[in-house]
Design an enzyme around this catalytic site. Structure first.
Site, PDB file in Angstrom:
ATOM      1  N   ASN A   9      29.991  34.127  43.234  1.00  0.00           N
ATOM      2  CA  ASN A   9      31.067  34.579  44.117  1.00  0.00           C
ATOM      3  C   ASN A   9      31.324  36.056  43.813  1.00  0.00           C
ATOM      4  OD1 ASN A   9      33.414  35.033  45.533  1.00  0.00           O
ATOM      5  ND2 ASN A   9      34.701  33.730  44.239  1.00  0.00           N
ATOM      6  N   LYS A  11      33.207  38.111  45.355  1.00  0.00           N
ATOM      7  CA  LYS A  11      34.596  38.525  45.658  1.00  0.00           C
ATOM      8  C   LYS A  11      34.589  39.871  46.414  1.00  0.00           C
ATOM      9  CE  LYS A  11      35.981  36.000  41.591  1.00  0.00           C
ATOM     10  NZ  LYS A  11      36.959  35.746  40.555  1.00  0.00           N
ATOM     11  N   GLY A 175      38.157  34.761  35.325  1.00  0.00           N
ATOM     12  CA  GLY A 175      38.256  36.205  35.122  1.00  0.00           C
ATOM     13  C   GLY A 175      39.031  36.589  33.865  1.00  0.00           C
ATOM     14  N   SER A 215      34.761  32.088  33.781  1.00  0.00           N
ATOM     15  CA  SER A 215      34.195  32.902  32.705  1.00  0.00           C
ATOM     16  C   SER A 215      32.877  32.351  32.146  1.00  0.00           C
ATOM     17  CB  SER A 215      35.215  33.086  31.580  1.00  0.00           C
ATOM     18  OG  SER A 215      36.361  33.746  32.067  1.00  0.00           O
TER      19      SER A 215
HETATM   20  C1  PEP Z   1      35.466  32.600  40.101  1.00  0.00           C
HETATM   21  O1  PEP Z   1      36.228  33.441  40.518  1.00  0.00           O
HETATM   22  O2  PEP Z   1      35.082  31.674  40.825  1.00  0.00           O
HETATM   23  C2  PEP Z   1      35.035  32.707  38.702  1.00  0.00           C
HETATM   24  C3  PEP Z   1      34.554  31.648  38.127  1.00  0.00           C
HETATM   25  O3  PEP Z   1      35.194  33.935  38.119  1.00  0.00           O
HETATM   26  P1  PEP Z   1      34.728  34.354  36.629  1.00  0.00           P
HETATM   27  O4  PEP Z   1      33.363  33.784  36.414  1.00  0.00           O
HETATM   28  O5  PEP Z   1      34.760  35.836  36.632  1.00  0.00           O
HETATM   29  O6  PEP Z   1      35.747  33.740  35.703  1.00  0.00           O
END
Ligand code: PEP
Length: 252
Positions: A9, A11, A175, A215
């Site tokens: 993703n 974003k 995140g 994460s």
């Molecule tokens: C997400 O936003 O779907 C996500 C898992 O972000 P991150 O891997 O950065 O925690």
């Protein structure tokens, strides 16, 4: 056998050139890789979806949208419909991401409408759900997750579930650099699979892929993915770097 899936993703990151470079890097690196029973999906921003869909033809990548509007069409300035996505070659959409719930007020009721609209247009849905930190601290996390799934998905019939991918994303791990332990992920994934098994008489629960998100990094992916009910990951930050994303794919 249910599919393993690694989905990135992106974003609101990457401009046109950065998107082009990342896709080219991923395509090239995956050329010689044998992806046994594994799908790799990337979700760039809306404006790049059409171009991405063209670029990844005949590659090992698939493309998804990060969101869509629940209505068929009409006076919804700035929005993108399911039909529009399909018309530019997008077959998968992420719905219910915690950032959509948190910053854009998306509720279970709204998400039900989005899921229905997506399925009506034969879009596959990556449905995100997960508890906040306070829910986990108060021991309410199972109840919260149960309500999210029940409210938005349990009206569907067994056939609809062929087009559903679940993504458990504890909000406190997105995140933040803080990951659910592999045991915490497995515990929730097994709980979710059991919920689905109780609701549907067929083999829906055994067939549905349940991804973990929060994460995930090259350093922790292998351990998380090794758990029985974890069928892959929805990756945020680490999906923006070809090397990290490829290492995560490799971990599966
Ligand atoms: C997400 O936003 O779907 C996500 C898992 O972000 P991150 O891997 O950065 O925690």
């Amino acid at each position: 056998m249910r599919k393993k899936i690694v989905a990135g993703n992106w974003k609101m990151n990457n401009d046109k050139n950065e998107t082009k470079i990342l896709i080219a890097d991923l395509k090239e690196s995956l050329k010689g890789v044998e992806l046994e029973n594994t799908r790799v999906i990337i979700a760039p921003a809306f404006v790049f979806l059409q171009r991405t869909a063209k670029k990844i033809k005949n590659s090992k990548l698939e493309v998804a949208a990060q969101n869509m509007h629940q209505e068929e069409s009409g006076a919804y300035t700035g929005e993108v419909s399911a039909k529009m996505l399909k018309s530019v070659g997008v077959n998968t959409v992420i719905l219910g991401h915690s950032e959509r719930r948190e910053y854009f007020g998306e509720t279970d009721t709204l998400l039900t409408k989005k899921v229905n609209r997506a399925l009506q247009h034969k879009l596959e849905v990556i449905f995100c759900f997960g508890e906040k930190l306070e829910d986990r601290k108060s021991g309410n996390h199972f109840e919260v997750v149960k309500a999210q799934l029940k409210n938005a998905l349990f009206h569907l019939n067994s056939e609809d579930w062929q087009h559903i991918i679940l993504a458990y994303e504890p909000v406190w791990a997105i995140g933040t650099g803080e990951t659910a332990s592999p045991e915490q992920a497995q515990e929730m994934h097994a709980f979710v699979r059991e919920l689905v098994a109780e609701r549907y008489i067929s083999d829906v629960s055994e067939e549905v892929s349940i991804l973990y998100g929060g994460s995930v990094k090259p350093a922790n992916a292998k351990e998380i993915f090794s758990k029985e009910d974890v069928d892959g990951g929805l990756i945020g930050g680490a999906a923006l770097h070809a090397d990290d994303f490829l290492a995560i794919i490799n971990a599966i």
